[in-house]
Design a protein around this motif. Structure first.
Motif, PDB file in Angstrom:
ATOM      1  N   VAL A 162     -24.258 -24.987   1.131  1.00  0.00           N
ATOM      2  CA  VAL A 162     -24.263 -26.422   1.410  1.00  0.00           C
ATOM      3  C   VAL A 162     -24.180 -27.263   0.133  1.00  0.00           C
ATOM      4  O   VAL A 162     -23.395 -28.202   0.046  1.00  0.00           O
ATOM      5  CB  VAL A 162     -25.518 -26.804   2.227  1.00  0.00           C
ATOM      6  CG1 VAL A 162     -25.701 -28.300   2.279  1.00  0.00           C
ATOM      7  CG2 VAL A 162     -25.411 -26.235   3.628  1.00  0.00           C
ATOM      8  N   PHE A 163     -24.957 -26.893  -0.882  1.00  0.00           N
ATOM      9  CA  PHE A 163     -24.949 -27.734  -2.091  1.00  0.00           C
ATOM     10  C   PHE A 163     -23.587 -27.674  -2.779  1.00  0.00           C
ATOM     11  O   PHE A 163     -23.134 -28.666  -3.344  1.00  0.00           O
ATOM     12  CB  PHE A 163     -26.104 -27.351  -3.044  1.00  0.00           C
ATOM     13  CG  PHE A 163     -25.825 -26.193  -3.962  1.00  0.00           C
ATOM     14  CD1 PHE A 163     -26.117 -24.897  -3.564  1.00  0.00           C
ATOM     15  CD2 PHE A 163     -25.277 -26.398  -5.215  1.00  0.00           C
ATOM     16  CE1 PHE A 163     -25.872 -23.828  -4.406  1.00  0.00           C
ATOM     17  CE2 PHE A 163     -25.023 -25.336  -6.070  1.00  0.00           C
ATOM     18  CZ  PHE A 163     -25.318 -24.035  -5.664  1.00  0.00           C
ATOM     19  N   GLY A 164     -22.937 -26.516  -2.702  1.00  0.00           N
ATOM     20  CA  GLY A 164     -21.614 -26.381  -3.312  1.00  0.00           C
ATOM     21  C   GLY A 164     -20.586 -27.237  -2.589  1.00  0.00           C
ATOM     22  O   GLY A 164     -19.757 -27.906  -3.215  1.00  0.00           O
ATOM     23  N   PRO A 169     -21.785 -36.775 -11.289  1.00  0.00           N
ATOM     24  CA  PRO A 169     -22.589 -35.653 -10.762  1.00  0.00           C
ATOM     25  C   PRO A 169     -23.758 -35.290 -11.679  1.00  0.00           C
ATOM     26  O   PRO A 169     -24.855 -35.024 -11.210  1.00  0.00           O
ATOM     27  CB  PRO A 169     -21.578 -34.506 -10.679  1.00  0.00           C
ATOM     28  CG  PRO A 169     -20.271 -35.185 -10.481  1.00  0.00           C
ATOM     29  CD  PRO A 169     -20.363 -36.435 -11.320  1.00  0.00           C
ATOM     30  N   MET A 212     -33.807 -28.414  -3.956  1.00  0.00           N
ATOM     31  CA  MET A 212     -33.475 -29.229  -5.126  1.00  0.00           C
ATOM     32  C   MET A 212     -31.973 -29.294  -5.377  1.00  0.00           C
ATOM     33  O   MET A 212     -31.447 -30.345  -5.718  1.00  0.00           O
ATOM     34  CB  MET A 212     -34.158 -28.673  -6.372  1.00  0.00           C
ATOM     35  CG  MET A 212     -35.655 -28.698  -6.298  1.00  0.00           C
ATOM     36  SD  MET A 212     -36.308 -30.332  -6.617  1.00  0.00           S
ATOM     37  CE  MET A 212     -37.967 -29.937  -7.072  1.00  0.00           C
ATOM     38  N   TRP A 213     -31.306 -28.154  -5.226  1.00  0.00           N
ATOM     39  CA  TRP A 213     -29.861 -28.171  -5.482  1.00  0.00           C
ATOM     40  C   TRP A 213     -29.132 -28.988  -4.419  1.00  0.00           C
ATOM     41  O   TRP A 213     -28.148 -29.659  -4.718  1.00  0.00           O
ATOM     42  CB  TRP A 213     -29.303 -26.751  -5.579  1.00  0.00           C
ATOM     43  CG  TRP A 213     -29.570 -26.136  -6.914  1.00  0.00           C
ATOM     44  CD1 TRP A 213     -30.685 -25.449  -7.292  1.00  0.00           C
ATOM     45  CD2 TRP A 213     -28.723 -26.189  -8.075  1.00  0.00           C
ATOM     46  NE1 TRP A 213     -30.583 -25.063  -8.614  1.00  0.00           N
ATOM     47  CE2 TRP A 213     -29.395 -25.502  -9.110  1.00  0.00           C
ATOM     48  CE3 TRP A 213     -27.471 -26.753  -8.337  1.00  0.00           C
ATOM     49  CZ2 TRP A 213     -28.846 -25.361 -10.388  1.00  0.00           C
ATOM     50  CZ3 TRP A 213     -26.924 -26.603  -9.605  1.00  0.00           C
ATOM     51  CH2 TRP A 213     -27.604 -25.920 -10.620  1.00  0.00           C
ATOM     52  N   ILE A 214     -29.624 -28.955  -3.191  1.00  0.00           N
ATOM     53  CA  ILE A 214     -28.999 -29.803  -2.169  1.00  0.00           C
ATOM     54  C   ILE A 214     -29.252 -31.274  -2.496  1.00  0.00           C
ATOM     55  O   ILE A 214     -28.344 -32.100  -2.420  1.00  0.00           O
ATOM     56  CB  ILE A 214     -29.533 -29.463  -0.759  1.00  0.00           C
ATOM     57  CG1 ILE A 214     -29.027 -28.081  -0.334  1.00  0.00           C
ATOM     58  CG2 ILE A 214     -29.067 -30.503   0.260  1.00  0.00           C
ATOM     59  CD1 ILE A 214     -29.541 -27.629   1.010  1.00  0.00           C
ATOM     60  N   SER A 217     -28.603 -35.699 -11.790  1.00  0.00           N
ATOM     61  CA  SER A 217     -29.712 -34.800 -12.132  1.00  0.00           C
ATOM     62  C   SER A 217     -30.793 -35.548 -12.909  1.00  0.00           C
ATOM     63  O   SER A 217     -31.969 -35.199 -12.838  1.00  0.00           O
ATOM     64  CB  SER A 217     -29.209 -33.589 -12.930  1.00  0.00           C
ATOM     65  OG  SER A 217     -28.756 -33.997 -14.189  1.00  0.00           O
ATOM     66  N   GLY A 253     -21.555 -31.005  -3.318  1.00  0.00           N
ATOM     67  CA  GLY A 253     -21.333 -31.313  -4.726  1.00  0.00           C
ATOM     68  C   GLY A 253     -19.860 -31.246  -5.079  1.00  0.00           C
ATOM     69  O   GLY A 253     -19.358 -32.078  -5.842  1.00  0.00           O
ATOM     70  N   GLY A 254     -19.154 -30.274  -4.542  1.00  0.00           N
ATOM     71  CA  GLY A 254     -17.726 -30.121  -4.833  1.00  0.00           C
ATOM     72  C   GLY A 254     -16.935 -31.334  -4.389  1.00  0.00           C
ATOM     73  O   GLY A 254     -16.110 -31.869  -5.141  1.00  0.00           O
ATOM     74  N   LEU A 312     -29.789 -32.560  -5.412  1.00  0.00           N
ATOM     75  CA  LEU A 312     -28.962 -32.880  -6.579  1.00  0.00           C
ATOM     76  C   LEU A 312     -27.528 -33.205  -6.155  1.00  0.00           C
ATOM     77  O   LEU A 312     -26.960 -34.230  -6.547  1.00  0.00           O
ATOM     78  CB  LEU A 312     -28.973 -31.685  -7.549  1.00  0.00           C
ATOM     79  CG  LEU A 312     -28.037 -31.777  -8.755  1.00  0.00           C
ATOM     80  CD1 LEU A 312     -28.429 -32.923  -9.657  1.00  0.00           C
ATOM     81  CD2 LEU A 312     -28.044 -30.473  -9.542  1.00  0.00           C
ATOM     82  N   ALA A 313     -26.950 -32.319  -5.355  1.00  0.00           N
ATOM     83  CA  ALA A 313     -25.572 -32.532  -4.911  1.00  0.00           C
ATOM     84  C   ALA A 313     -25.472 -33.790  -4.053  1.00  0.00           C
ATOM     85  O   ALA A 313     -24.535 -34.582  -4.187  1.00  0.00           O
ATOM     86  CB  ALA A 313     -25.077 -31.317  -4.134  1.00  0.00           C
TER      87      ALA A 313
END
Ligand code: NA
Ligand code: NA
Lengths: 168, 440, 319
Positions: B24-26, B48, B289-291, B52, B29-30, B293-294
């Motif tokens: 999902v985050f990729g 992007p 966190m990565w989700i 952060s 974010g992509g 962030l994205a």
């Protein structure tokens, strides 16, 4: 798969595994800082540095720990269709779509390097009374994004291996 | 490109990417990175990353790993075993009593952690096997555990309300208190549903066999003491916070420590429990966190390209609706989006679009936070995309099929929608407690 | 129709404050410029977090910014003077006088040009008072208070035991309630009421550490140079109208809310005791002056100006 690729996957996975295993104890660093913050506030003067230090610890924790979490497969996917597919089909689709992830990580890393070199050039400090330099945490972020990128490429090779029916 | 077209393009590309099953985050974010490079103009490539730094500034996010750790310590160390036994013994003689007791268990677990993970883990590993062994209907109990564990984000402490507080810029303390009565109301409604259903269809939840019911009164009261543990952990964390002695993030660290110490004192903290708790805390924190962030990056690009204006224009001008209809429409859109968008991402991407609108329409943002959280809970457990569904699938024993899991939640979702309607009609259900404590 | 030129401007203010301090000016600009150019306004941290804001402006990620030099930590010699430089001003009219008649505008223009940024104009914003949960009646009451304030003001006030905290502007209200902060030293009472801080604090200290702050509008140099002359002119005129709005909005608001506001109680530190803080400011000025030639020049201007105002007597200065 050639020995180069095998070697790459082995080294990258091993390095990220070790780093992740260290970073996972970061939870106690955060707890420690915040407990000290509660104690110092209750019994002495409040500390200047605790909240910001905890924030830095949090950033290091999730960015440097990211590659290990990728290895563990803990990042959710929308599995409405994906969940039903065979391992091979998953690998086929992933082998393409992972470039979106790699692209994202590349852009993140680019921004991080730009921002870090700016912080170094101007000696940027945080605006708080503690006034720590910003470059150290940004360097940590650069390293984390870079390792994440390496890990994503490693995942790509693993997908290719699945497609070719090999094990890495 | 016009604003509407940009909005459409970004959302549909993201949806498509999510459908492929990429992380999902990729996917999010992509798409954000692509749009930033292609459409922003000069300097878009920095967006992007600057997300952060934004995430770092969101200091209340420190509570996330704390609550996750707390949840894992509680579920892995099995210190909730006694709690379950307490309900088992006290509620067993009633029809459907074990299911009712499970809801009670979930309320207590909710008071000790900020997510639904712990409730789900405790429910699936402790309660579920016991209930199945005693002939409870598998669909009923699967639903009970999913619905019950979702209380974790409504009963304080709650990570979802922390995230909402950051987006809506509302005080966490009041939001948490606002969640208490709606949480208890919903738990009571679940219990009422189970009780009535089991009166009509006794085979769904049989009473305990007589030999199991023979427990001495002394033993019964000894077990009642197990209920003290969650109260102590809850109080250690909440009392200093509500009194302003410690801040929110400090309190969450105290809570994490309290759970850890409780497990050690009860002799349940071994190598295995420690390892799983620490490792899984990293894994789940990273996932969130990565989700975030994205999604923050996506949100900033979306906003900077003017797409937010397109969405606001759609709701306020083009559709020509009154405030209540807009509000209901927004809630419905959450449910629809919940079918293709991850819950955390939905919070970070969609809530910032809606919150200013809700404020502009003249609604109270604390009250809306509760409506929002209940809607999120529903999204958490409705297919195809739901965090609770994922967990249930991962944790349920093999005799429970995907079909069972999907169909088990239907009655509970209806109950939750009813609760949602009640809180919309009677805002005091949410607002009374915070107003009373903070004296407005 | 789509405008020919589109700018993104990020302000330091959140939506409630921006309603007064920037939105009317941007609306005027957009109404007059029409299809030729539109400025889209974004609030605090909306596109870029404050810590990354200056770089974003230099690079062109954001075209224009409303902020003070201090909060956005611009890498220039004049950073410390933006926002509230301790006791550099008594009234909001002091700031435009210092910029337009005493040469600060030229210094600012030159310093920012060095780092690729156009300094459009500076204006006087509100005075800097403490708003706290517990009352402050003496310097002693300041000890150990965790307060959100400007970096330079924080550096100065820490000698009196204040613990300065920096957080995103929009999170302040919540941080007071979650216990991260004991109070705020950032604004006058008008802003406290407008943005909701008056709802979470109970006391307003009438002594201020600065009579008005200097805030500015900045633009990315390349984007600014690319504008045709008449749009540059329009930009200057409409942004100046925002400075003007503040002059009457704060001057009237401060008096009105001190007298008729019901959410905050007023407290005062006696003049003799407060004189200690004013004296410390002069020491602080001399320390800053030693840091560089440009800083020494600005400090000298403050001193000359202050001396002249003293001599001019009432109504310029009463002591
Ligand atoms: Na909870
Ligand atoms: Na869902």
């Amino acid at each position: 798969m050639g020995p180069m690729i095998r070697g790459y996957v082995r080294v990258v996975d091993a390095v990220n595994y070790r780093i992740g295993r260290i970073m996972m104890y970061g939870i106690f660093v955060m707890v420690g800082i915040l407990l000290w913050s509660s104690i110092s506030k209750t019994f002495f003067l409040p500390s200047l540095w605790t909240l910001e230090a905890a924030q830095f610890a949090m950033v290091a924790y999730y960015i440097m720990g990211g590659p290990y979490s990728l290895q563990m497969g803990s990042n959710v996917r929308m599995d409405l269709f994906y969940g039903e597919w065979s391992a091979k089909k998953k690998a086929w689709v992933d082998a393409f779509t992972i470039f979106v992830l790699i692209f994202y990580l590349g852009v993140l890393l680019y921004g991080a390097i730009e921002s870090t070199s700016y912080s170094l050039e101007y000696g940027v400090r945080s605006r708080t009374a503690w006034r720590p330099y910003m470059w150290p945490i940004k360097v940590v972020m650069c390293i984390g994004f870079f390792l994440m990128l390496l890990q994503a490429i490693s995942e790509f090779f693993k997908d290719i291996a699945v497609i070719r029916g090999e094990t890495l | 490109m016009s604003y509407d077209l940009i909005a459409l393009f970004m959302f549909s590309t993201m949806m498509l990417m999510l459908m492929t099953g990429q992380r999902v985050f990729g996917a999010i974010g992509g798409v954000a990175a692509l749009a930033a490079l292609a459409l922003w103009g000069t300097g878009g490539s920095d967006i992007p990353f600057s997300a952060s730094m934004k995430l770092m500034n969101w200091y209340p996010l420190l509570t996330l790993p704390m609550f996750i750790f707390m949840g894992y310590v509680l579920s892995e160390s099995k210190i909730a075993d006694d709690l379950y036994k307490m309900f088992h013994v006290w509620m067993g003689p009633v029809r459907g009593g074990l299911a009712i007791g499970t809801i009670g268990l979930m309320v207590l677990v909710s008071a000790m952690n900020g997510l639904s993970v712990a409730g789900m883990a405790i429910g699936a590993t402790i309660a579920l096997p016991e209930l199945l062994k005693r002939g409870y209907d598998k669909r009923m109990v699967t639903g009970v555990i999913q619905a019950g564990s979702s209380l974790g984000i409504l009963v304080p402490p709650s990570v979802v309300l922390v995230l909402y507080a950051m987006i809506a810029r509302q005080p966490v303390g009041q939001l948490w208190l606002a969640g208490v009565l709606p949480g208890l109301l919903m738990a009571s409604m679940f219990i009422a549903y189970i009780y009535i259903r089991c009166r009509i269809q006794p085979e769904l939840g049989p009473v305990l066999p007589p030999e199991e019911r023979r427990v001495s009164t002394r033993e019964k009261f000894r077990l009642l003491r197990a209920g003290l543990l969650p109260l102590v952990i809850f109080a250690t964390m909440m009392v200093p916070f509500i009194n302003g002695w410690t801040s929110l993030v400090e309190s969450s660290a105290i809570g994490a420590m309290a759970a850890f110490v409780a497990a050690v004192l009860k002799g349940r903290m071994n190598r295995q429990v420690f390892e799983v708790s620490v490792r899984q805390t990293l894994a789940i924190s990273c996932m969130f966190m990565w989700i975030i962030l994205a999604a923050l990056g996506f949100g900033a690009v979306f906003d900077g390209l003017g797409a937010v204006q397109a969405i606001e224009g759609l709701f306020t001008e083009q559709l020509g609706l009154n405030p209540w209809m807009i509000l209901i429409l927004m809630q419905l859109s959450f449910l629809v989006m919940g079918t293709f968008l991850d819950d955390t991402a939905m919070l970070v991407i969609v809530a910032p679009l809606y919150v200013p609108l809700v404020a502009a329409l003249g609604f109270d943002l604390i009250w809306y936070g509760i409506l929002y959280t209940i809607t999120t809970q529903i999204a958490y457990m409705t297919p195809p995309f739901g965090y609770n569904l994922f967990l249930m699938r991962a944790m349920a024993p093999p005799e429970i099929s995907l079909r069972d899991i999907y169909s088990s939640i239907l009655p509970f979702v209806l109950v939750m929608i009813l609760a949602l309607a009640l809180i919309m009609i009677f805002p005091d259900i949410a607002m009374w407690l915070p107003n009373y404590v903070y004296g407005k | 129709a789509k405008p020919k030129i589109r700018w993104r401007m990020q302000t330091y203010a959140g939506p409630a404050l921006a309603e007064h301090v920037i939105k009317p000016a941007i609306e005027s600009f957009n109404k007059i410029a029409g299809d030729e150019m539109q400025i889209e306004l974004y609030f605090a941290d909306q596109l870029v977090p404050t810590g990354e804001l200056f770089r974003a402006l230099q690079k062109g990620t954001i075209d224009a910014v409303q902020s003070d030099d201090d909060s956005m930590a611009s890498p220039t010699e004049v950073t410390v003077f933006g926002g509230y430089f301790p006791f550099a001003s008594r009234y909001s009219l002091d700031v435009p006088v210092l910029f337009n008649q005493y040469g600060l505008a030229e210094i600012w223009e030159k310093e920012y040009a060095k780092v690729g940024v156009k300094h459009i104009s500076a204006g006087a914003w509100d005075p800097c008072h403490f708003a706290t949960k517990k009352p402050i009646n003496s310097l002693d009451d300041l000890k150990g208070k965790r307060v959100f304030t400007f970096p330079t003001a924080g550096r100065f006030m820490s000698q009196f035991g204040v613990v300065p905290v920096s957080l995103p502007w929009e999170d302040i209200e919540v941080a007071v309630q979650t216990g991260e902060l004991d109070g705020i030293a950032w604004s006058g009472i008008t802003e406290d009421y407008t943005v909701g801080w008056a709802d979470v604090t109970d006391y307003f200290l009438t002594n201020n550490i600065s009579g008005a702050w200097a805030g500015s509008f900045f633009a990315n140099m390349d984007r600014y140079n690319a504008l045709p002359e008449h749009l540059k002119e329009l930009l200057k005129v409409t942004l100046d109208s925002s400075h003007y709005y503040r002059q009457w909005w704060y001057w009237g608001g401060e008096a009105e809310l001190r007298v008729n506001g019901s959410k905050m109680k007023l407290t005062t530190i006696p003049d003799e005791e407060w004189a200690e803080v004013e004296k410390a400011a002069k020491v602080f000025w001399d320390e800053i002056a030693k840091e560089s030639e440009t800083k020494a020049k600005v400090i000298q201007i403050f001193k000359d100006y202050g001396e002249l105002m003293e001599k001019a007597g009432r109504p310029y200065r009463y002591s």
